[in-house]
Design an enzyme around this catalytic site. Structure first.
Site, PDB file in Angstrom:
ATOM      1  N   LYS A 221     -12.622   7.505  -0.923  1.00 45.54           N
ATOM      2  CA  LYS A 221     -12.492   6.469   0.095  1.00 45.54           C
ATOM      3  C   LYS A 221     -13.852   6.155   0.705  1.00 45.54           C
ATOM      4  O   LYS A 221     -14.662   7.064   0.871  1.00 45.54           O
ATOM      5  CB  LYS A 221     -11.579   6.967   1.228  1.00 45.54           C
ATOM      6  CG  LYS A 221     -10.103   6.963   0.904  1.00 45.54           C
ATOM      7  CD  LYS A 221      -9.294   7.386   2.130  1.00 45.54           C
ATOM      8  CE  LYS A 221      -7.833   7.506   1.792  1.00 45.54           C
ATOM      9  NZ  LYS A 221      -7.179   6.233   1.487  1.00 45.54           N
ATOM     10  N   ARG A 295       2.098   9.240  -3.942  1.00 43.07           N
ATOM     11  CA  ARG A 295       3.233   8.986  -4.841  1.00 43.07           C
ATOM     12  C   ARG A 295       3.337  10.069  -5.917  1.00 43.07           C
ATOM     13  O   ARG A 295       4.426  10.345  -6.411  1.00 43.07           O
ATOM     14  CB  ARG A 295       3.120   7.569  -5.437  1.00 43.07           C
ATOM     15  CG  ARG A 295       1.930   7.341  -6.296  1.00 43.07           C
ATOM     16  CD  ARG A 295       1.636   5.853  -6.539  1.00 43.07           C
ATOM     17  NE  ARG A 295       1.048   5.195  -5.375  1.00 43.07           N
ATOM     18  CZ  ARG A 295       0.737   3.905  -5.327  1.00 43.07           C
ATOM     19  NH1 ARG A 295       0.988   3.123  -6.364  1.00 43.07           N
ATOM     20  NH2 ARG A 295       0.202   3.386  -4.230  1.00 43.07           N
TER      21      ARG A 295
HETATM   22  N1  BES Z   1      -2.998   7.678   2.535  1.00 43.75           N
HETATM   23  C1  BES Z   1      -3.291   6.450   1.932  1.00 43.75           C
HETATM   24  C2  BES Z   1      -2.588   5.269   2.593  1.00 43.75           C
HETATM   25  C3  BES Z   1      -2.997   4.937   3.999  1.00 43.75           C
HETATM   26  C4  BES Z   1      -3.986   4.005   4.245  1.00 43.75           C
HETATM   27  C5  BES Z   1      -2.352   5.513   5.075  1.00 43.75           C
HETATM   28  C6  BES Z   1      -4.347   3.690   5.547  1.00 43.75           C
HETATM   29  C7  BES Z   1      -2.707   5.204   6.373  1.00 43.75           C
HETATM   30  C8  BES Z   1      -3.701   4.301   6.603  1.00 43.75           C
HETATM   31  C9  BES Z   1      -2.880   6.473   0.453  1.00 43.75           C
HETATM   32  O1  BES Z   1      -2.939   7.691  -0.179  1.00 43.75           O
HETATM   33  C10 BES Z   1      -3.794   5.533  -0.269  1.00 43.75           C
HETATM   34  O2  BES Z   1      -4.971   5.749  -0.228  1.00 43.75           O
HETATM   35  N2  BES Z   1      -3.240   4.519  -0.904  1.00 43.75           N
HETATM   36  C11 BES Z   1      -4.007   3.541  -1.619  1.00 43.75           C
HETATM   37  C12 BES Z   1      -3.248   3.174  -2.856  1.00 43.75           C
HETATM   38  C13 BES Z   1      -4.045   2.357  -3.851  1.00 43.75           C
HETATM   39  C14 BES Z   1      -5.202   3.159  -4.396  1.00 43.75           C
HETATM   40  C15 BES Z   1      -3.138   1.921  -4.964  1.00 43.75           C
HETATM   41  C16 BES Z   1      -4.214   2.340  -0.701  1.00 43.75           C
HETATM   42  O3  BES Z   1      -3.336   2.028   0.094  1.00 43.75           O
HETATM   43  O4  BES Z   1      -5.281   1.735  -0.781  1.00 43.75           O
HETATM   44 ZN    ZN Z   2      -4.869   8.178  -0.946  1.00 39.08          ZN
END
Ligand code: BES
Ligand code: ZN
Ligand code: ZN
Length: 452
Positions: A221, A295
């Site tokens: 991230k 997921r």
């Molecule tokens: N934990 C995150 C989702 C999230 C984002 C929760 C902001 C709370 C605040 C999750 O694991 C994630 O990073 N999801 C990605 C999925 C993508 C890579 C398909 C996302 O939402 O960008």
């Molecule tokens: Zn994530």
């Protein structure tokens, strides 16, 4: 310390009144000398009273009244809930502890007051308990530390508990979860925790995403998005809070929680984009993005839960699953997904009653194509970013057995679980999202035929 609620006629205290709005009147009338605080409702609804209770605490935080008196009314439960949620402060890491000035609420006696006070205290305490877990730093709140909290809860509330670690996760073939966990020096755990009253009429399984830290893994991230990712354990934490409340309220429903606890970190042994994982149920998953880890963890925990427990009526997962949920409906709303329209409606109703904002979006066949993989059964990230919450929901759907499709709901709490500002009676940080709505949903299972 949580505010104490006492049934008494202590007229010497500051008197708090919450009244309906009339045109041209001021919202707040505060007369410290005569010990009176009157708030007018922004909105004549249940949540209006909660909001007013929360607002009163914001005002009184800057004063030095130790006790507050409120008259009994039909809206007592909502006012008290607003007070108990609104006076929560997370001060664990402050070197100088500042106490909240209000210590006690005196409530006028009346019919049903004991019951209202007891129930409201249980629900608000469970919500604040979840806030404490989620707000705690990732260095402290590791997967094992959360499991330990579950163990303590089980001991205190007489719940059944099973903590799966190490070899047991390997024996259970939870390969997707183990892949996510591999690069972390804090080992993963799956916690099963159950409230089993005798002769329960309903049975519900609750599955919580418990990423005690989500760095994104090798699909790292950016710095700004990584900050707050201690909150990625909000689903699992909410499951603990729900079990706490349900057991204390003595609700005659069997509730079995499953927490998927791990970190998502980087390292030489980290799982990679391009890896193919074989999930517990045999489905092969192409990893396209290691940040879509929730997921993967849920895939194995959902599969385990469905094999491990028999004859359940509902299966609900709670997860901070996608940033797309926040894009879709904003920070304050939980996204509800599932196949059964009535069940979704039932959850939305529980949201309205409990004061948690909920919205639902529909799955469709075309979105399903976005998670197809050329070389495995399914991919962990969609081909486009469009409909990201729904493609995540559809991914989970692949791990719901055919016979359970209509029993399943997926709650994406990515927005409301953690908000970096005060909102209503919620504070900066964790809100305990999922607790109040699920306790309400579970309590009202008998009313579903009435369409309430
Ligand atoms: N934990 C995150 C989702 C999230 C984002 C929760 C902001 C709370 C605040 C999750 O694991 C994630 O990073 N999801 C990605 C999925 C993508 C890579 C398909 C996302 O939402 O960008
Ligand atoms: Zn994530
Ligand atoms: Zn995550």
């Amino acid at each position: 310390m949580e505010i104490e609620i006492v049934k008494s006629d202590k007229q010497k205290s500051l008197k708090l009144s919450i009244v309906k709005q009339k045109d041209g009147e001021r919202d707040v009338v505060f007369l410290p000398e005569s010990r009176k605080l009157t708030l007018r409702l922004d909105e004549d609804s249940e949540d209006g009273y909660r909001l007013a209770g929360g607002k009163a605490m914001k005002i009184l935080e800057k004063e030095d009244f130790e006790t507050v008196y409120i008259k009994n009314s039909d809206n007592l439960a909502y006012i008290l809930e607003g007070i108990l949620l609104g006076s929560y402060r997370f001060t664990k890491y402050k070197s100088k502890q500042k106490e909240f000035p209000v210590k006690r609420i005196f409530v006028e006696d009346g019919e049903g007051v004991d019951e209202v006070v007891r129930k409201t205290q249980i629900i608000a305490s469970a919500t604040n308990y979840v806030k404490n877990i989620v707000n705690s730093m990732p260095n402290e709140m590791t997967p094992f530390a959360v499991a330990e909290i579950g163990k303590k809860l089980a001991e205190a509330n007489n719940l059944e508990i099973d903590i799966l670690t190490g070899n047991r996760l390997v024996e259970e073939n939870m390969n997707a979860l183990l892949a996510v966990a591999r690069a972390s020096s804090n080992s993963p755990a799956v916690v099963k925790i159950a409230h089993r009253p005798k002769n329960a009429k309903h049975k519900i399984l609750l599955i919580g995403k418990g990423l005690t830290y989500d760095s994104g893994g090798l699909s790292l991230k950016p710095a700004d998005s990584m900050y707050t990712m201690k909150s990625d354990k909000s689903g699992a934490s909410a499951v603990l809070g729900i079990l706490k409340a349900i057991s204390e309220l003595n609700i005659n429903v069997e509730v079995v929680g499953f927490l998927g606890l791990t970190e998502n970190m980087i390292g030489g042994n980290a799982y990679k984009p391009d890896d193919i994982l074989v999930a517990r149920n045999g489905v092969t998953i192409e990893v396209k993005n290691t940040d879509a880890e929730g997921r993967l963890v849920l895939a194995d925990v959902l599969s385990y839960a469905q094999d491990n427990e028999k004859d359940f009526d509902y299966i609900v997962d709670l997860a901070t699953l996608t940033g797309a949920a926040i894009v879709a409906v904003g920070e304050f709303t939980t996204l509800v997904m599932g196949h059964d329209k009535k069940l979704k409606k039932q959850m939305l109703k529980a949201g309205e009653r409990s004061g948690e904002l909920m919205a639902t979006l529909p799955f469709n066949r075309y979105l399903e194509e976005l998670i197809e993989s050329k070389i495995a059964d399914i991919a962990n990230a969609g081909a486009t970013r469009y409909g990201g919450s729904l493609t995540a929901g559809l991914f989970l759907n692949r791990f719901i057995k055919e016979e359970n499709k209509d029993k399943w709901l997926h709650l994406d709490i990515a927005g409301p679980a953690y908000v970096e500002k005060d909102w209503g009676y919620n504070q900066y940080g964790a809100s305990g999202a999922g607790v109040r709505v699920l306790v309400d949903f579970i309590q009202n299972l008998d009313n579903k035929e009435k369409g309430e």
